[in-house]
Design an enzyme around this catalytic site. Structure first.
Site, PDB file in Angstrom:
ATOM      1  N   SER A  55     -22.491  -8.641 -53.627  1.00  0.00           N
ATOM      2  CA  SER A  55     -23.939  -8.428 -53.506  1.00  0.00           C
ATOM      3  C   SER A  55     -24.533  -7.775 -54.747  1.00  0.00           C
ATOM      4  O   SER A  55     -25.697  -7.987 -55.084  1.00  0.00           O
ATOM      5  CB  SER A  55     -24.251  -7.566 -52.268  1.00  0.00           C
ATOM      6  N   LEU A  96     -25.905 -30.932 -59.766  1.00  0.00           N
ATOM      7  CA  LEU A  96     -26.304 -29.527 -59.931  1.00  0.00           C
ATOM      8  C   LEU A  96     -27.087 -29.020 -58.719  1.00  0.00           C
ATOM      9  O   LEU A  96     -26.837 -27.924 -58.216  1.00  0.00           O
ATOM     10  CB  LEU A  96     -27.148 -29.380 -61.211  1.00  0.00           C
ATOM     11  N   ARG A 132     -26.950 -29.639 -55.752  1.00  0.00           N
ATOM     12  CA  ARG A 132     -26.186 -29.410 -54.526  1.00  0.00           C
ATOM     13  C   ARG A 132     -25.896 -27.922 -54.333  1.00  0.00           C
ATOM     14  O   ARG A 132     -25.536 -27.492 -53.242  1.00  0.00           O
ATOM     15  CB  ARG A 132     -24.873 -30.196 -54.562  1.00  0.00           C
ATOM     16  N   ARG A 191     -26.946 -24.523 -53.566  1.00  0.00           N
ATOM     17  CA  ARG A 191     -28.147 -24.118 -52.825  1.00  0.00           C
ATOM     18  C   ARG A 191     -28.329 -22.621 -52.795  1.00  0.00           C
ATOM     19  O   ARG A 191     -29.374 -22.112 -53.197  1.00  0.00           O
ATOM     20  CB  ARG A 191     -28.049 -24.643 -51.380  1.00  0.00           C
ATOM     21  N   GLN A 215     -37.729 -30.075 -61.135  1.00  0.00           N
ATOM     22  CA  GLN A 215     -37.212 -31.192 -61.922  1.00  0.00           C
ATOM     23  C   GLN A 215     -38.310 -32.195 -62.234  1.00  0.00           C
ATOM     24  O   GLN A 215     -39.195 -32.442 -61.408  1.00  0.00           O
ATOM     25  CB  GLN A 215     -36.100 -31.889 -61.116  1.00  0.00           C
ATOM     26  N   LEU A 216     -38.234 -32.776 -63.429  1.00  0.00           N
ATOM     27  CA  LEU A 216     -39.187 -33.807 -63.844  1.00  0.00           C
ATOM     28  C   LEU A 216     -39.328 -34.871 -62.745  1.00  0.00           C
ATOM     29  O   LEU A 216     -38.330 -35.333 -62.201  1.00  0.00           O
ATOM     30  CB  LEU A 216     -38.663 -34.437 -65.135  1.00  0.00           C
ATOM     31  N   GLN A 228     -40.046 -38.461 -61.462  1.00  0.00           N
ATOM     32  CA  GLN A 228     -40.116 -39.864 -61.906  1.00  0.00           C
ATOM     33  C   GLN A 228     -41.244 -40.610 -61.202  1.00  0.00           C
ATOM     34  O   GLN A 228     -41.541 -41.738 -61.555  1.00  0.00           O
ATOM     35  CB  GLN A 228     -38.780 -40.559 -61.637  1.00  0.00           C
ATOM     36  N   ARG A 232     -24.551 -14.055 -58.977  1.00  0.00           N
ATOM     37  CA  ARG A 232     -23.488 -14.472 -58.048  1.00  0.00           C
ATOM     38  C   ARG A 232     -23.493 -15.992 -57.889  1.00  0.00           C
ATOM     39  O   ARG A 232     -22.447 -16.655 -57.904  1.00  0.00           O
ATOM     40  CB  ARG A 232     -23.694 -13.796 -56.688  1.00  0.00           C
ATOM     41  N   ARG A 254     -17.874 -26.032 -61.424  1.00  0.00           N
ATOM     42  CA  ARG A 254     -18.208 -27.126 -62.343  1.00  0.00           C
ATOM     43  C   ARG A 254     -17.521 -27.035 -63.694  1.00  0.00           C
ATOM     44  O   ARG A 254     -17.567 -27.991 -64.470  1.00  0.00           O
ATOM     45  CB  ARG A 254     -19.734 -27.197 -62.525  1.00  0.00           C
TER      46      ARG A 254
HETATM   47  C1  LIG Z   1     -15.091 -31.527 -58.076  1.00  0.00           C
HETATM   48  C2  LIG Z   1     -16.182 -31.714 -57.070  1.00  0.00           C
HETATM   49  C3  LIG Z   1     -16.267 -32.893 -56.368  1.00  0.00           C
HETATM   50  C4  LIG Z   1     -17.280 -33.086 -55.411  1.00  0.00           C
HETATM   51  N1  LIG Z   1     -17.348 -34.272 -54.742  1.00  0.00           N
HETATM   52  C5  LIG Z   1     -18.313 -34.457 -53.811  1.00  0.00           C
HETATM   53  C6  LIG Z   1     -18.416 -35.673 -53.068  1.00  0.00           C
HETATM   54  O1  LIG Z   1     -17.631 -36.590 -53.249  1.00  0.00           O
HETATM   55  N2  LIG Z   1     -19.410 -35.806 -52.162  1.00  0.00           N
HETATM   56  C7  LIG Z   1     -20.297 -34.790 -51.914  1.00  0.00           C
HETATM   57  O2  LIG Z   1     -21.174 -34.957 -51.063  1.00  0.00           O
HETATM   58  N3  LIG Z   1     -20.244 -33.651 -52.602  1.00  0.00           N
HETATM   59  C8  LIG Z   1     -19.284 -33.446 -53.522  1.00  0.00           C
HETATM   60  N4  LIG Z   1     -19.234 -32.272 -54.223  1.00  0.00           N
HETATM   61  C9  LIG Z   1     -20.265 -31.262 -53.980  1.00  0.00           C
HETATM   62  C10 LIG Z   1     -19.734 -30.160 -53.032  1.00  0.00           C
HETATM   63  O3  LIG Z   1     -19.430 -30.676 -51.760  1.00  0.00           O
HETATM   64  C11 LIG Z   1     -20.811 -29.051 -52.882  1.00  0.00           C
HETATM   65  O4  LIG Z   1     -21.972 -29.585 -52.286  1.00  0.00           O
HETATM   66  C12 LIG Z   1     -21.211 -28.442 -54.199  1.00  0.00           C
HETATM   67  O5  LIG Z   1     -20.085 -28.161 -54.987  1.00  0.00           O
HETATM   68  C13 LIG Z   1     -21.973 -27.160 -53.957  1.00  0.00           C
HETATM   69  O6  LIG Z   1     -21.036 -26.211 -53.501  1.00  0.00           O
HETATM   70  P1  LIG Z   1     -21.356 -25.137 -52.426  1.00  0.00           P
HETATM   71  O7  LIG Z   1     -21.900 -25.768 -51.192  1.00  0.00           O
HETATM   72  O8  LIG Z   1     -20.140 -24.291 -52.304  1.00  0.00           O
HETATM   73  O9  LIG Z   1     -22.486 -24.319 -53.246  1.00  0.00           O
HETATM   74  P2  LIG Z   1     -23.727 -23.407 -52.804  1.00  0.00           P
HETATM   75  O10 LIG Z   1     -24.736 -24.194 -52.101  1.00  0.00           O
HETATM   76  O11 LIG Z   1     -24.100 -22.811 -54.083  1.00  0.00           O
HETATM   77  O12 LIG Z   1     -23.095 -22.408 -51.818  1.00  0.00           O
HETATM   78  C14 LIG Z   1     -22.298 -21.329 -52.258  1.00  0.00           C
HETATM   79  C15 LIG Z   1     -21.502 -20.838 -51.067  1.00  0.00           C
HETATM   80  O13 LIG Z   1     -22.414 -20.313 -50.099  1.00  0.00           O
HETATM   81  C16 LIG Z   1     -21.951 -20.638 -48.797  1.00  0.00           C
HETATM   82  N5  LIG Z   1     -22.935 -21.535 -48.139  1.00  0.00           N
HETATM   83  C17 LIG Z   1     -24.004 -22.134 -48.751  1.00  0.00           C
HETATM   84  N6  LIG Z   1     -24.697 -22.840 -47.850  1.00  0.00           N
HETATM   85  C18 LIG Z   1     -24.056 -22.706 -46.681  1.00  0.00           C
HETATM   86  C19 LIG Z   1     -24.280 -23.213 -45.381  1.00  0.00           C
HETATM   87  N7  LIG Z   1     -25.313 -24.018 -45.100  1.00  0.00           N
HETATM   88  N8  LIG Z   1     -23.428 -22.890 -44.415  1.00  0.00           N
HETATM   89  C20 LIG Z   1     -22.378 -22.078 -44.658  1.00  0.00           C
HETATM   90  N9  LIG Z   1     -22.083 -21.550 -45.859  1.00  0.00           N
HETATM   91  C21 LIG Z   1     -22.927 -21.865 -46.858  1.00  0.00           C
HETATM   92  C22 LIG Z   1     -20.606 -21.336 -48.953  1.00  0.00           C
HETATM   93  O14 LIG Z   1     -19.588 -20.366 -48.948  1.00  0.00           O
HETATM   94  C23 LIG Z   1     -20.713 -21.932 -50.335  1.00  0.00           C
HETATM   95  O15 LIG Z   1     -19.472 -22.179 -50.946  1.00  0.00           O
HETATM   96  C24 LIG Z   1     -18.228 -32.057 -55.176  1.00  0.00           C
HETATM   97  C25 LIG Z   1     -18.145 -30.866 -55.902  1.00  0.00           C
HETATM   98  C26 LIG Z   1     -17.140 -30.676 -56.836  1.00  0.00           C
HETATM   99  C27 LIG Z   1     -17.086 -29.374 -57.616  1.00  0.00           C
END
Ligand SMILES: Cc1cc2nc3c(=O)[nH]c(=O)nc-3n(C[C@H](O)[C@H](O)[C@H](O)COP(=O)(O)OP(=O)(O)OC[C@H]3O[C@@H](n4cnc5c(N)ncnc54)[C@H](O)[C@@H]3O)c2cc1C
Length: 250
Positions: free
Chosen positions: A71, A93, A95, A97, A104-105, A107, A191, A200
């Site tokens: 935190s 990127l 993804r 959240r 973002q720009l 289109q 964080r 990444r």
């Molecule tokens: C090598 C690689 C391959 C991938 N391949 C695919 C693919 O084939 N298809 C695909 O769809 N995606 C893919 N992804 C994307 C992946 O599934 C994640 O969406 C992305 O990496 C974001 O990660 P995150 O959800 O941990 O991140 P953040 O959204 O930044 O979340 C950080 C952390 O917060 C917690 N958190 C966030 N939101 C929630 C929630 N709603 N509920 C519970 N805990 C939460 C979790 O602990 C999470 O790890 C890939 C990612 C990587 C790095």
């Protein structure tokens, strides 16, 4: 047609620390405002503003990173402008959240007739692949320009010109390739930055977003070393740079 071969990352906002006069910390060493905010937050938890161990901010934060006290790193946010990345890279990127914000720009609004395109790292350096890729991109761009023209004609009856353009561009963009350049403003707290970077920078990440993550890490480490310098950048066997985190947050 502009072909881009690497991203450009520019820091556009940093935190400002306003130290409360009634809770002064015995600071040791130089630090940026973002680093000071993190130390202040950490010391508040234990009311250790008097700095009993005489630690510099860098030493203090390293210990917090080691302990995984997450935190503390949520209070300082950094905003970057990222250019020269493809639409597929920005899609990956955004993804991320938790702790992130994006703009973002569009289109739908922006005319992409003169858009730039990002050549994937895996194609760069191979003459035949580069030539074939460039031909495909040129054809897609021409298809976009033609589609906008035809759609503008189809919707000539729409009086509001801005709306008519939007109708045309939002449909025509469907033929633009994933390689189309986007510009995006991305903001995140430390964080959240660290979580994204760890995922990444890894060798399992797609090459373009990995390259983008390396560029972000360099900008952030220069700005606030104590918050990011446990990351290590290395040359990947399959080409390009990759990175690993020193203190993984469980
Ligand atoms: C090598 C690689 C391959 C991938 N391949 C695919 C693919 O084939 N298809 C695909 O769809 N995606 C893919 N992804 C994307 C992946 O599934 C994640 O969406 C992305 O990496 C974001 O990660 P995150 O959800 O941990 O991140 P953040 O959204 O930044 O979340 C950080 C952390 O917060 C917690 N958190 C966030 N939101 C929630 C929630 N709603 N509920 C519970 N805990 C939460 C979790 O602990 C999470 O790890 C890939 C990612 C990587 C790095």
């Amino acid at each position: 047609m502009d072909i881009l071969r690497e991203p450009r990352v520019t820091l556009i906002a940093r935190p400002q620390f306003l130290e409360p006069a009634h809770l002064p910390v015995q600071w040791q060493g130089d630090a940026s405002d973002g680093e000071r905010i993190a130390e202040f937050a950490g010391r508040l938890c234990y009311m250790s503003q008097h700095n009993p161990a005489g630690r510099t901010t860098a030493e203090y934060l390293r210990n917090i990173l080691r302990q995984g006290h997450g935190s503390v790193f949520e209070h300082a946010s950094y905003v970057v402008l990222i250019e020269g990345i493809s639409r597929s890279c920005s899609h990956e990127l955004v993804r991320h959240r938790a702790g992130w914000g994006y703009s973002q720009l569009s289109q739908r609004y922006v005319d992409e007739s003169h858009a730039a395109f990002v050549m994937p790292p895996a194609i760069q350096g191979d003459e035949a692949l580069e030539a074939a890729w460039t031909r495909q991109i040129e054809a897609a761009q021409a298809a976009y320009v033609a589609a906008v023209e035809q759609l503008m004609a189809r919707y000539e009856w729409v009086e509001n010109k801005v709306h008519r353009r939007k109708l045309a561009r939002e449909a025509a963009r469907s033929v633009l390739p994933n390689a189309t350049e986007v510009k995006i403003v991305a903001s995140a707290n430390v964080r959240a930055w660290r979580t994204m970077l760890e995922l990444r920078l890894g060798e399992g990440a797609e090459l373009e977003i990995r390259r983008m993550a390396v560029a972000c890490l360099r900008v952030l480490t220069q700005e606030a070393p104590a918050l990011f310098d446990d990351f290590e950048i290395f040359r990947s066997e399959e080409g390009g740079e990759a990175g690993r985190v020193g203190f993984h947050k469980v």
